[in-house]
Design a protein around this motif. Structure first.
Motif: not given
Length: 270
Positions: A221-246
């Protein structure tokens, strides 16, 4: 129906991984007698259908889906099972199987994508014989926890939830199954949680759940969220941080719910 994840090749891969990883949990006690007429609405490309056929020899399975492309994929996946199943292209809410009666229905990860799940359940009840059963499996995105957790990783997960709600759907529908089934007229309703918990004690499950199910689902849902105003750099960081749980001491847990209800016999409630 608003399928928020779309039908990309990456989503097809994620769904295949999800079906394989979750099969021991979702299908552990799911059994139908030989000869049963079983309906599977929202069958998609047949990943759950294959488990139903392999675990329940002798059933007659009807696979229903609104997307013709998904049914084509299901035909490929289920080649060799033609004597045990058929495919129907149609919308559950528009009477594609008028007049047909089934012994059981199995619905997995469908209601969360419907704007009117109550109507779908009422329709399903009408398609069952008296004494027939409905099995529902749905998730609850509100139950998902993971560590380490950061503001960025929580933000991208919450963005997925928000996008699904924006479509008019309920990503927390798992917790509502008993009420929904009872309101639709089903009796003898039982609900059981299915807990997925993964940490360093089961690294294969942890890797599979976080990297092959959760992160691709969120990133879809990245494209949809970013188009709605979610900061693209914050998105990248969020996915990276999610992966840290593994890695390391990372862990996660998520609750699915399985609900089973019966269409009461003539003169009985439900």
């Amino acid at each position: 129906m608003g399928y928020i994840h779309g039908y990309s090749e990456r989503e097809a891969e994620r769904l295949s991984d999800q079906a394989a990883i979750l099969r021991p949990f979702l299908h552990r006690d799911l059994r139908f007698p030989a000869g049963s007429r079983v309906l599977e609405p929202g069958c998609g490309s047949g990943r759950q259908s294959l488990a139903l056929l392999e675990d329940n020899p002798g059933i007659h399975l009807t696979c229903l889906d609104v997307d013709a492309g998904q049914l084509d994929l299901a035909r490929e996946r289920l080649a060799g099972w033609e004597r045990s199943l058929r495919f129907v292209h149609g919308d559950l809410g528009r009477d594609p199987l008028t007049g047909e009666v089934f012994d059981h229905a199995f619905v997995c990860f469908l209601l969360e994508h419907l704007k009117r799940p109550e109507a779908a359940l009422a329709r399903l009840r009408g398609m069952l014989r008296e004494g027939g059963s409905l099995t529902l499996i749905e998730g609850d995105h509100g139950s998902f926890r993971f560590q380490p957790e950061t503001l960025a990783s929580r933000a991208v997960w919450d963005a997925l939830v928000a996008e699904q709600r924006r479509l008019g759907c309920d990503p927390m529908i798992g917790r509502r199954l008993r009420g929904l089934m009872s309101a639709a007229g089903f009796s003898e309703v039982s609900v059981a949680p299915i807990l997925i918990h993964a940490d360093a004690g089961d690294p294969l499950l942890r890797e599979g759940f976080m990297r092959r199910i959760i992160c691709p689902m969120v990133d879809g849902v990245r494209a949809r969220a970013v188009a709605g105003g979610f900061d693209a750099r914050l998105w990248e960081r969020g996915i990276e941080d999610l992966l840290a749980a593994d890695s390391g001491d990372g862990s996660c847990y998520y609750l699915f719910f399985e609900a089973v209800g019966t269409k009461g016999t003539h003169g009985e409630p439900g």
